[in-house]
Motif scaffolding. Structure first.
Motif, PDB file in Angstrom:
ATOM      1  N   PHE A   1       0.855  -1.180   0.000  1.00  0.00           N
ATOM      2  CA  PHE A   1       0.000   0.000   0.000  1.00  0.00           C
ATOM      3  C   PHE A   1       0.893   1.233   0.000  1.00  0.00           C
ATOM      4  CE2 PHE A   1      -2.850  -2.957   2.416  1.00  0.00           C
ATOM      5  CZ  PHE A   1      -3.959  -2.902   1.568  1.00  0.00           C
ATOM      6  N   LYS A   2       0.519   2.255  -0.776  1.00  0.00           N
ATOM      7  CA  LYS A   2       1.270   3.506  -0.744  1.00  0.00           C
ATOM      8  C   LYS A   2       0.768   4.437   0.340  1.00  0.00           C
ATOM      9  CE  LYS A   2       3.269   3.629  -5.338  1.00  0.00           C
ATOM     10  NZ  LYS A   2       3.508   4.435  -6.555  1.00  0.00           N
ATOM     11  N   MET A   3      -0.320   4.084   0.981  1.00  0.00           N
ATOM     12  CA  MET A   3      -0.751   4.682   2.246  1.00  0.00           C
ATOM     13  C   MET A   3      -1.645   3.660   2.936  1.00  0.00           C
ATOM     14  SD  MET A   3       0.196   7.499   3.694  1.00  0.00           S
ATOM     15  CE  MET A   3       1.518   8.638   3.285  1.00  0.00           C
ATOM     16  N   GLY A   4      -1.922   3.884   4.218  1.00  0.00           N
ATOM     17  CA  GLY A   4      -2.562   2.883   5.054  1.00  0.00           C
ATOM     18  C   GLY A   4      -3.880   2.351   4.542  1.00  0.00           C
ATOM     19  N   SER A   5      -4.199   1.136   4.910  1.00  0.00           N
ATOM     20  CA  SER A   5      -5.455   0.569   4.459  1.00  0.00           C
ATOM     21  C   SER A   5      -5.782  -0.702   5.209  1.00  0.00           C
ATOM     22  CB  SER A   5      -5.426   0.319   2.962  1.00  0.00           C
ATOM     23  OG  SER A   5      -6.735   0.115   2.476  1.00  0.00           O
ATOM     24  N   THR A   6      -6.553  -1.577   4.536  1.00  0.00           N
ATOM     25  CA  THR A   6      -7.088  -2.779   5.162  1.00  0.00           C
ATOM     26  C   THR A   6      -6.990  -3.968   4.214  1.00  0.00           C
ATOM     27  OG1 THR A   6      -8.633  -1.655   6.663  1.00  0.00           O
ATOM     28  CG2 THR A   6      -9.271  -3.844   5.915  1.00  0.00           C
ATOM     29  N   VAL A   7      -6.773  -5.146   4.799  1.00  0.00           N
ATOM     30  CA  VAL A   7      -6.866  -6.398   4.063  1.00  0.00           C
ATOM     31  C   VAL A   7      -7.975  -7.218   4.710  1.00  0.00           C
ATOM     32  CG1 VAL A   7      -5.682  -8.509   3.343  1.00  0.00           C
ATOM     33  CG2 VAL A   7      -4.386  -6.369   3.568  1.00  0.00           C
ATOM     34  N   VAL A   8      -8.839  -7.789   3.898  1.00  0.00           N
ATOM     35  CA  VAL A   8      -9.870  -8.709   4.384  1.00  0.00           C
ATOM     36  C   VAL A   8      -9.557 -10.087   3.805  1.00  0.00           C
ATOM     37  CG1 VAL A   8     -12.328  -9.270   4.457  1.00  0.00           C
ATOM     38  CG2 VAL A   8     -11.603  -6.868   4.427  1.00  0.00           C
ATOM     39  N   MET A   9      -9.513 -11.100   4.674  1.00  0.00           N
ATOM     40  CA  MET A   9      -9.333 -12.471   4.207  1.00  0.00           C
ATOM     41  C   MET A   9     -10.603 -13.270   4.477  1.00  0.00           C
ATOM     42  SD  MET A   9      -5.361 -13.521   5.096  1.00  0.00           S
ATOM     43  CE  MET A   9      -5.562 -15.092   4.241  1.00  0.00           C
ATOM     44  N   VAL A  10     -11.009 -14.064   3.481  1.00  0.00           N
ATOM     45  CA  VAL A  10     -12.200 -14.922   3.600  1.00  0.00           C
ATOM     46  C   VAL A  10     -11.810 -16.321   3.157  1.00  0.00           C
ATOM     47  CG1 VAL A  10     -14.595 -15.282   2.934  1.00  0.00           C
ATOM     48  CG2 VAL A  10     -13.692 -12.943   3.037  1.00  0.00           C
ATOM     49  N   TRP A  11     -12.085 -17.315   4.019  1.00  0.00           N
ATOM     50  CA  TRP A  11     -11.741 -18.700   3.733  1.00  0.00           C
ATOM     51  C   TRP A  11     -12.995 -19.534   3.493  1.00  0.00           C
ATOM     52  CZ3 TRP A  11      -9.247 -15.877   7.530  1.00  0.00           C
ATOM     53  CH2 TRP A  11      -7.834 -15.843   7.507  1.00  0.00           C
ATOM     54  N   GLU A  12     -12.900 -20.475   2.608  1.00  0.00           N
ATOM     55  CA  GLU A  12     -13.983 -21.418   2.354  1.00  0.00           C
ATOM     56  C   GLU A  12     -14.453 -22.052   3.672  1.00  0.00           C
ATOM     57  OE1 GLU A  12     -14.498 -25.603  -0.129  1.00  0.00           O
ATOM     58  OE2 GLU A  12     -13.034 -24.107  -0.818  1.00  0.00           O
ATOM     59  N   LYS A  13     -15.754 -22.301   3.767  1.00  0.00           N
ATOM     60  CA  LYS A  13     -16.360 -22.862   4.981  1.00  0.00           C
ATOM     61  C   LYS A  13     -15.639 -24.126   5.448  1.00  0.00           C
ATOM     62  CE  LYS A  13     -20.665 -24.913   6.687  1.00  0.00           C
ATOM     63  NZ  LYS A  13     -22.037 -25.337   6.329  1.00  0.00           N
ATOM     64  N   ASP A  14     -15.388 -24.178   6.762  1.00  0.00           N
ATOM     65  CA  ASP A  14     -14.793 -25.351   7.418  1.00  0.00           C
ATOM     66  C   ASP A  14     -13.407 -25.717   6.899  1.00  0.00           C
ATOM     67  OD1 ASP A  14     -17.024 -25.709   9.063  1.00  0.00           O
ATOM     68  OD2 ASP A  14     -18.043 -26.986   7.583  1.00  0.00           O
ATOM     69  N   SER A  15     -12.692 -24.755   6.332  1.00  0.00           N
ATOM     70  CA  SER A  15     -11.354 -25.067   5.818  1.00  0.00           C
ATOM     71  C   SER A  15     -10.240 -24.694   6.794  1.00  0.00           C
ATOM     72  CB  SER A  15     -11.108 -24.361   4.483  1.00  0.00           C
ATOM     73  OG  SER A  15     -11.156 -22.948   4.627  1.00  0.00           O
ATOM     74  N   VAL A  16     -10.527 -23.745   7.714  1.00  0.00           N
ATOM     75  CA  VAL A  16      -9.500 -23.318   8.676  1.00  0.00           C
ATOM     76  C   VAL A  16     -10.104 -23.104  10.062  1.00  0.00           C
ATOM     77  CG1 VAL A  16      -8.056 -22.168   6.946  1.00  0.00           C
ATOM     78  CG2 VAL A  16      -9.820 -20.854   8.147  1.00  0.00           C
ATOM     79  N   GLU A  17      -9.220 -23.134  11.039  1.00  0.00           N
ATOM     80  CA  GLU A  17      -9.578 -22.743  12.401  1.00  0.00           C
ATOM     81  C   GLU A  17      -8.792 -21.483  12.732  1.00  0.00           C
ATOM     82  OE1 GLU A  17      -9.340 -24.406  17.019  1.00  0.00           O
ATOM     83  OE2 GLU A  17      -9.052 -25.770  15.321  1.00  0.00           O
ATOM     84  N   LEU A  18      -9.500 -20.388  13.025  1.00  0.00           N
ATOM     85  CA  LEU A  18      -8.848 -19.102  13.271  1.00  0.00           C
ATOM     86  C   LEU A  18      -8.242 -19.034  14.670  1.00  0.00           C
ATOM     87  CD1 LEU A  18     -11.482 -16.577  11.802  1.00  0.00           C
ATOM     88  CD2 LEU A  18      -9.524 -17.640  10.629  1.00  0.00           C
ATOM     89  N   GLU A  19      -7.124 -18.345  14.789  1.00  0.00           N
ATOM     90  CA  GLU A  19      -6.570 -18.006  16.088  1.00  0.00           C
ATOM     91  C   GLU A  19      -7.429 -16.911  16.724  1.00  0.00           C
ATOM     92  OE1 GLU A  19      -3.365 -19.339  17.498  1.00  0.00           O
ATOM     93  OE2 GLU A  19      -4.131 -20.808  16.056  1.00  0.00           O
TER      94      GLU A  19
END
Length: 268
Positions: free
Chosen positions: A233-251
């Motif tokens: 990014f050339k200035m601040g921003s946000t990243v959104v991550m979306v995972w397929e259902k039941d594929s990961v367990e989030l911390e």
């Protein structure tokens, strides 16, 4: 063009200007002091030729990353504003401000939406003090890049609480990726001031330009390794991550500061 884009274009011209070295040193040191930036992993601030150069700085000391092949790592230094499971097809930019995953990802991903029903997601907010390069969170294949022009509202907590569908309104670049035969998305959201996102593997992408057309690029065999630099990014921003259902367990990371390289999820 929206006023936020015009402001960002003007600020971008100023930020990339290279002033005489003695004056640039003052600008850089002032910026570091105001935002309390930890420069211990980077070159001294005086060596950066412009504010943009400082803001998009590379790590001078290699970052240690979680090398477990079943773990996703954070793509960036950031603050986790929201994380959890979609309510059917709905996720949150902040508590009480919901929006549709279909609106976020656009109809160019429509054939995958059934896999995202009750999927997992995480929002990464990059503050002005953060390292602003983003990296691959796991060994994966990038199948598609979608550039969606839009506005450039700020993405700080104040605006997340007051601007409905902010992530949907703002310009963004969507990466459709596959790891362990499961789909996940990384959505890079533009923000006020400069508003430009760079992707090192796809130099044709130009954000905050005078265009309204969505651009879609597909890849047959674009493989990236965990930790690889994807861009910045050339200035601040946000990243959104979306995972397929039941594929990961989030911390459990909501409302916590995290670093690029830190474990954020485990493949089930």
């Amino acid at each position: 063009m929206h006023i936020t884009n015009l402001i960002s274009q003007y600020f971008g011209k100023v930020a990339k200007k290279e002033f005489p070295s003695f004056f640039q040193k003052i600008i850089n040191n002032t910026y570091v002091r105001i935002f309390k930036i930890d420069m211990s992993e980077f070159r001294n601030a005086k060596y950066y030729k412009s504010l943009t150069d400082l803001f998009t700085r590379e790590l001078a000391i290699p970052r240690q990353i979680d090398e477990d092949t079943k773990s996703f790592i954070s793509p960036a230094d950031s603050f986790i504003t929201q994380a959890g499971t979609l309510h059917k097809d709905t996720l949150f930019q902040i508590k009480g401000m919901e929006y549709s995953v279909e609106d976020l990802l656009t109809y160019y991903c429509s054939d995958k939406f059934d896999k995202l029903y009750n999927a997992s997601y995480m929002n990464f907010y990059l503050a002005p003090s953060d390292y602003h390069r983003y990296h691959s969170p796991i060994d994966c294949k990038i199948k598609k890049l979608i550039h969606v022009p839009g506005k450039l509202y700020p993405v700080n907590i104040k605006y997340l609480n007051k601007e409905l569908d902010l992530f949907v309104q703002n310009e963004r670049v969507i990466l459709e990726c596959v790891a362990n035969k499961k789909i996940f998305y990384m959505v890079f959201v533009g923000a006020l001031n400069v508003g430009q996102m760079v992707f090192t593997f796809e130099p044709s992408v130009e954000t905050n330009k005078n265009t309204k057309d969505i651009n879609v690029i597909t890849y047959d065999d674009l493989e990236v390794t965990k930790g690889d630099t994807l861009g910045y990014f050339k200035m601040g921003s946000t990243v959104v991550m979306v995972w397929e259902k039941d594929s990961v367990e989030l911390e459990n990371l909501e409302n916590k500061k995290i670093k690029f390289g830190q474990k954020i999820a485990t493949i089930k």
